[in-house]
Every structure is written in C-alpha cells, then in structure tokens.
Design a protein around this motif. Structure first.
Motif, PDB file in Angstrom:
ATOM      1  N   LEU A  62       0.824  -1.202   0.000  1.00  0.00           N
ATOM      2  CA  LEU A  62       0.000   0.000   0.000  1.00  0.00           C
ATOM      3  C   LEU A  62       0.864   1.261   0.000  1.00  0.00           C
ATOM      4  O   LEU A  62       0.606   2.211  -0.749  1.00  0.00           O
ATOM      5  N   VAL A  63       1.902   1.262   0.846  1.00  0.00           N
ATOM      6  CA  VAL A  63       2.787   2.429   0.935  1.00  0.00           C
ATOM      7  C   VAL A  63       3.482   2.697  -0.402  1.00  0.00           C
ATOM      8  O   VAL A  63       3.523   3.834  -0.893  1.00  0.00           O
ATOM      9  N   ILE A  64       4.027   1.637  -1.001  1.00  0.00           N
ATOM     10  CA  ILE A  64       4.735   1.788  -2.275  1.00  0.00           C
ATOM     11  C   ILE A  64       3.774   2.236  -3.373  1.00  0.00           C
ATOM     12  O   ILE A  64       4.081   3.132  -4.164  1.00  0.00           O
ATOM     13  N   VAL A  97       8.052  -1.638 -15.770  1.00  0.00           N
ATOM     14  CA  VAL A  97       8.948  -2.001 -14.666  1.00  0.00           C
ATOM     15  C   VAL A  97       8.220  -2.916 -13.689  1.00  0.00           C
ATOM     16  O   VAL A  97       7.105  -2.611 -13.252  1.00  0.00           O
ATOM     17  N   LEU A  98       8.868  -4.029 -13.352  1.00  0.00           N
ATOM     18  CA  LEU A  98       8.371  -4.934 -12.323  1.00  0.00           C
ATOM     19  C   LEU A  98       9.084  -4.598 -11.021  1.00  0.00           C
ATOM     20  O   LEU A  98      10.313  -4.589 -10.958  1.00  0.00           O
ATOM     21  N   LEU A  99       8.319  -4.289  -9.984  1.00  0.00           N
ATOM     22  CA  LEU A  99       8.860  -4.035  -8.650  1.00  0.00           C
ATOM     23  C   LEU A  99       8.439  -5.218  -7.797  1.00  0.00           C
ATOM     24  O   LEU A  99       7.256  -5.394  -7.498  1.00  0.00           O
ATOM     25  N   VAL A 100       9.404  -6.069  -7.418  1.00  0.00           N
ATOM     26  CA  VAL A 100       9.045  -7.347  -6.813  1.00  0.00           C
ATOM     27  C   VAL A 100       9.840  -7.658  -5.551  1.00  0.00           C
ATOM     28  O   VAL A 100      11.054  -7.464  -5.495  1.00  0.00           O
ATOM     29  N   ASP A 101       9.124  -8.119  -4.545  1.00  0.00           N
ATOM     30  CA  ASP A 101       9.745  -8.578  -3.308  1.00  0.00           C
ATOM     31  C   ASP A 101      10.428  -9.915  -3.580  1.00  0.00           C
ATOM     32  O   ASP A 101       9.886 -10.772  -4.291  1.00  0.00           O
ATOM     33  N   LEU A 102      11.607 -10.109  -3.015  1.00  0.00           N
ATOM     34  CA  LEU A 102      12.326 -11.367  -3.245  1.00  0.00           C
ATOM     35  C   LEU A 102      11.715 -12.535  -2.495  1.00  0.00           C
ATOM     36  O   LEU A 102      11.827 -13.680  -2.921  1.00  0.00           O
ATOM     37  N   HIS A 103      11.096 -12.268  -1.366  1.00  0.00           N
ATOM     38  CA  HIS A 103      10.599 -13.356  -0.520  1.00  0.00           C
ATOM     39  C   HIS A 103       9.077 -13.292  -0.403  1.00  0.00           C
ATOM     40  O   HIS A 103       8.524 -12.531   0.383  1.00  0.00           O
ATOM     41  N   LEU A 104       8.432 -14.098  -1.218  1.00  0.00           N
ATOM     42  CA  LEU A 104       6.972 -14.159  -1.228  1.00  0.00           C
ATOM     43  C   LEU A 104       6.497 -15.377  -0.443  1.00  0.00           C
ATOM     44  O   LEU A 104       7.245 -16.329  -0.254  1.00  0.00           O
ATOM     45  N   TYR A 148      18.188  -2.995  -7.117  1.00  0.00           N
ATOM     46  CA  TYR A 148      17.922  -3.674  -5.854  1.00  0.00           C
ATOM     47  C   TYR A 148      17.659  -2.611  -4.800  1.00  0.00           C
ATOM     48  O   TYR A 148      18.439  -1.679  -4.642  1.00  0.00           O
ATOM     49  N   LEU A 149      16.558  -2.742  -4.066  1.00  0.00           N
ATOM     50  CA  LEU A 149      16.188  -1.771  -3.044  1.00  0.00           C
ATOM     51  C   LEU A 149      15.961  -2.440  -1.704  1.00  0.00           C
ATOM     52  O   LEU A 149      15.359  -3.510  -1.637  1.00  0.00           O
ATOM     53  N   GLY A 150      16.434  -1.788  -0.652  1.00  0.00           N
ATOM     54  CA  GLY A 150      16.093  -2.227   0.704  1.00  0.00           C
ATOM     55  C   GLY A 150      14.771  -1.602   1.099  1.00  0.00           C
ATOM     56  O   GLY A 150      14.582  -0.395   0.970  1.00  0.00           O
ATOM     57  N   ASN A 157      11.155   7.410  -2.339  1.00  0.00           N
ATOM     58  CA  ASN A 157      11.853   7.557  -3.610  1.00  0.00           C
ATOM     59  C   ASN A 157      11.586   6.427  -4.592  1.00  0.00           C
ATOM     60  O   ASN A 157      12.332   6.258  -5.554  1.00  0.00           O
ATOM     61  N   TYR A 158      10.555   5.654  -4.371  1.00  0.00           N
ATOM     62  CA  TYR A 158      10.249   4.571  -5.301  1.00  0.00           C
ATOM     63  C   TYR A 158       9.965   5.073  -6.714  1.00  0.00           C
ATOM     64  O   TYR A 158      10.411   4.459  -7.686  1.00  0.00           O
TER      65      TYR A 158
END
Length: 241
Positions: A62-64, A97-104, A148-150, A157-158
C-alpha cells in the motif's frame, strides 16, 4: 541539464541519478515530484512509466503503491501478493517495470524475474528486500534485475527508482565495443576474476559494498552478460584488462 537529488544510498545497490543528456529548455517540472524530468522521455502525465508491484506484505504494498500513484510520472497498473498471482499479472498486464519482493509467501521473487524475461522481455525489474544480502544482489542481477532496493532504507523515492531504471535500460542491439569498462570497473572485474567477494573488494578498494555491487551491475550491462564467469571470460577474450 537535468537536476537530480544527491545520489541515494540503499541496501544492495546505489542508483546513480545521472544527467540524461537533454538540452536546456526541454524539461518540464512536476508538482511534488523529487526532480525535474525531461519532457521527451517516458514518464509524463500522459505517458507514465507503468509498474507492476508484487509484494506479500499488504501494508508495504500500500505504501509503495501510494508513492507511485502520487507521482504523475509513474502508474501502478496491477498488484499481486504472491508468486502465483505475480505470474498471472505478468501475463495479463502490459508494464514497463516490475517491482518485486524477493521473498513471497509461496516462493521466491527470483522466479518472477525468469518468467518476466520470457513473457515481457522488454520490461525492467527492481527487486526489493528487507535486508541487504550480497549473494541475493548478485543473483538478482544474474537473473536480469536492473536494480535492488532495501525496503526500510529508501521510502519516499520509489518513483525515482522506477524512472531511473527505465531510463538506464541499455539499447538491446548496441555493440559492447561502444561502451568500454572504466578503469575502476576493470579493477573490480580483475578482483572478481581472482575470486574476491564483494565485501573483500570493498575493503581493498576502500569503497562501500553497495558501490561494488553497482560496479558489477554496470559491468554486466556493458559486457551484455549475466554471470560473473561470463563477464570474466568475455573481458579476458576482448583484452579489456
């Protein structure tokens, strides 16, 4: 000249916000946006960069999404909360652009990188993770990610990250001879060839691990390779060091 904020630092990779080479007078301001954006690039109110967001944390998602939608240069076209939903969304939606979490919850985001390159080969990917992991960063690059983003280190800044990777995507048919490695990149590549880890390279060169990983990303891009072994072999054959 484009004006960008100071180079942001984050877990895994530092995105260098570079001058995009436009002439004076060709930039349009965007209210509330963190920088000026050239009016001839994709990322305008009438032609935003389209984003597919995949994250299993509803709050983070939601935030992103809110940040991306609050900037007129970026548009969230779809969201997914799992590997299964992510694959379906990649197939069904056009995006840049795909913005994806590594751990689903049902698997790893790495699988979506592979799937995206098959179904949407022109799209770019930025992976996000709770913490920095050297092996994960390099693995993400080798699977085709552009950045890669933390999650906890770069809120606010996304949109800029999405825009930057879209602008920085290399010309697919550009000859590697046109874009030679810098002296620093050759130095990093020599150390990679000698078996040094990113952390060891950072210590020896007195730079941050994030900077080392940025150099490695640029090496992959310039040589048009996807693994350390391929980069070392190609550079050796071409006499780049």
């Amino acid at each position: 000249m484009a004006i960008f904020p100071p180079e942001p630092r984050m877990a895994g990779v530092t995105f260098k916000l570079q001058d995009v080479g436009a002439s004076e007078g060709r930039f349009g301001g965007h209210g509330g946006a963190p920088s000026v954006w050239p009016d001839f690039l994709k990322g305008q109110a009438d032609c935003p960069v389209r984003v597919l967001l995949v994250d299993d944390d509803a709050h983070i998602r939601l935030v992103i999404a809110q940040e991306l939608m609050s900037d007129p240069r970026t548009l969230v076209v779809a969201q997914a909360s799992s590997l299964r939903e992510g694959r379906k969304a990649i197939k069904q939606h056009e995006f840049d652009v795909l913005l994806v979490d590594l751990h689903l919850g049902d698997g790893e985001g790495f699988e979506l990188l592979d799937y995206m390159k098959t179904v949407r080969p022109s799209a770019e990917a930025v992976v996000i993770s709770v913490m920095e992991n050297d092996d994960e960063v390099l693995r993400a690059f080798e699977r085709g990610a552009t950045g890669y983003l933390g999650k906890n280190s770069w809120f606010g800044n996304y949109p800029q990250a999405v825009l930057q990777v879209h602008v920085d995507q290399p010309t697919r048919h550009e000859s590697v001879e046109v874009d030679r490695l810098s002296d620093r990149e050759k130095e990093v590549l020599r150390m990679v060839a000698s078996g040094y880890t990113s952390a060891e390279i950072a210590t020896n060169l007195l730079i941050s691990g994030m900077t080392v990983n940025t150099h490695i990303r640029n090496i992959y891009r310039k040589l048009q390779v996807r693994t350390r072994a391929q980069a070392v072999r190609f550079a050796s054959l071409r006499g780049l060091f």
